[in-house]
Design a protein around this motif. Structure first.
Motif, PDB file in Angstrom:
ATOM      1  N   TRP A 233       0.826  -1.208   0.000  1.00 32.22           N
ATOM      2  CA  TRP A 233       0.000   0.000   0.000  1.00 32.22           C
ATOM      3  C   TRP A 233       0.865   1.264   0.000  1.00 32.22           C
ATOM      4  N   ALA A 237       0.839   4.033  -2.831  1.00 33.61           N
ATOM      5  CA  ALA A 237       0.523   5.425  -2.488  1.00 33.61           C
ATOM      6  C   ALA A 237       1.613   6.374  -2.963  1.00 33.61           C
ATOM      7  N   LEU A 240       1.055   8.051  -6.283  1.00 34.74           N
ATOM      8  CA  LEU A 240      -0.051   8.989  -6.432  1.00 34.74           C
ATOM      9  C   LEU A 240       0.460  10.432  -6.522  1.00 34.74           C
ATOM     10  N   PRO A 241      -0.359  11.349  -6.991  1.00 34.47           N
ATOM     11  CA  PRO A 241       0.036  12.768  -6.960  1.00 34.47           C
ATOM     12  C   PRO A 241       0.351  13.212  -5.528  1.00 34.47           C
ATOM     13  N   TYR A 242       1.203  14.219  -5.413  1.00 33.00           N
ATOM     14  CA  TYR A 242       1.629  14.669  -4.088  1.00 33.00           C
ATOM     15  C   TYR A 242       0.453  15.061  -3.195  1.00 33.00           C
ATOM     16  N   ARG A 243      -0.569  15.667  -3.767  1.00 27.65           N
ATOM     17  CA  ARG A 243      -1.717  16.077  -2.957  1.00 27.65           C
ATOM     18  C   ARG A 243      -2.330  14.863  -2.236  1.00 27.65           C
ATOM     19  N   CYS A 244      -2.415  13.747  -2.949  1.00 31.68           N
ATOM     20  CA  CYS A 244      -2.967  12.521  -2.350  1.00 31.68           C
ATOM     21  C   CYS A 244      -2.016  11.936  -1.306  1.00 31.68           C
ATOM     22  N   TRP A 245      -0.724  11.911  -1.636  1.00 31.86           N
ATOM     23  CA  TRP A 245       0.270  11.378  -0.684  1.00 31.86           C
ATOM     24  C   TRP A 245       0.255  12.170   0.622  1.00 31.86           C
ATOM     25  N   TYR A 247      -2.062  14.024   1.909  1.00 29.47           N
ATOM     26  CA  TYR A 247      -3.324  13.790   2.633  1.00 29.47           C
ATOM     27  C   TYR A 247      -3.273  12.451   3.368  1.00 29.47           C
ATOM     28  N   LEU A 248      -2.814  11.400   2.679  1.00 31.52           N
ATOM     29  CA  LEU A 248      -2.771  10.077   3.292  1.00 31.52           C
ATOM     30  C   LEU A 248      -1.809  10.021   4.473  1.00 31.52           C
ATOM     31  N   LYS A 251      -3.441  11.670   7.369  1.00 32.02           N
ATOM     32  CA  LYS A 251      -4.592  10.885   7.810  1.00 32.02           C
ATOM     33  C   LYS A 251      -4.148   9.640   8.572  1.00 32.02           C
TER      34      LYS A 251
END
Length: 255
Positions: A233, A237, A240-245, A247-248, A251
């Motif tokens: 995972w 991850a 993924l785009p930096y915005r998603c990374w 955020y994850l 989180k």
């Protein structure tokens, strides 16, 4: 098709473990002793190494942040054994750090053991492996090197660099018949992770980590990462785009 020679039989394999006194290194030493390997155990604490060693083991204590000590230890072991079949560098350190907590002394200490020690290992040991035209070297990095993570300010950066180093070593050494492995654990229950104040997903024991490493050698993996229910995972991850990374990471860690 495997990227490395498959190691399925350890009987009489000459294996040098650096960082064998505690945690994953100690667990791996016990597993390989049981499998019949001839071991050299290194670390800074001779008493810790002696507590693990069987009568057949070579105990070779030294400080992995000392470049001259690396060369002396490698020369000593090659004189005693002739050839070294596998070098596994497990020595490392971790300190949870946020950006506002960093000091030059801490940065230097963590970089010396996590990154400079692998460079010293390569400088001392690769000429021996090239003379042999056989054997291999495994560097322990971390899944924390996959991308920026809270608390891993220096640790993650050094482990990302170790992954890069291992990839470049593979390009140089595999054509010469020399194996190169990079080991990327997730969370392992050791004295280094004991101070973490957040939930550690898929936490495993040092013994489970040792079993995963041995299984990775048996498959001929280049990147031995575990536990896969977590590390797959993280690797996904990281694509993924930096915005998603970002955020994850916030989180999952709550930081």
């Amino acid at each position: 098709m495997s990227l490395n020679p498959r190691i399925t039989h350890w009987q009489d394999k000459r294996v040098w473990l650096i960082g064998a006194g505690h945690g994953i290194g100690a667990a791996l030493a016990r597993r390989l002793q049981s499998a019949g390997a001839a071991l050299a155990l290194s670390g800074r604490n001779p008493q810790a190494l002696e507590a693990i060693a069987s009568a057949r083991c070579v105990v070779l204590p030294f400080d992995a942040t000392d470049a001259a000590a690396w060369q002396h230890a490698c020369d000593t072991l090659s004189t005693r054994w002739g050839n070294i079949d596998l070098i596994i560098l497990l020595a490392g350190d971790y300190q949870a750090l946020r950006a506002w907590e960093l000091t030059p002394d801490v940065a230097r200490r963590l970089t010396d053991i996590n990154l400079m020690a692998p460079f010293y290992a390569v400088a001392a040991c690769v000429p021996q492996l090239m003379r042999q035209k056989s054997g291999g070297i495994a560097l322990v990095a971390s899944v924390a090197g996959a991308g920026g993570m809270p608390n891993a300010l220096v640790y993650g950066a050094t482990k990302a660099a170790v992954n890069h180093l291992a990839q470049t070593l593979y390009l140089d050494l595999a054509p010469h018949g020399i194996g190169v492995w990079v080991i990327n654990p997730g969370f392992v229950k050791t004295r280094l992770t004991a101070g973490n104040d957040f939930a550690m997903p898929a936490l495993i024991s040092p013994e489970q980590a040792a079993d995963e490493i041995i299984a990775g050698f048996a498959r001929g993996d280049f990147d031995i990462h575990f536990p896969k229910r977590f590390t797959r995972w993280i690797k996904l991850a990281a694509l993924l785009p930096y915005r998603c990374w970002f955020y994850l990471m916030h989180k999952v860690t709550g930081l």
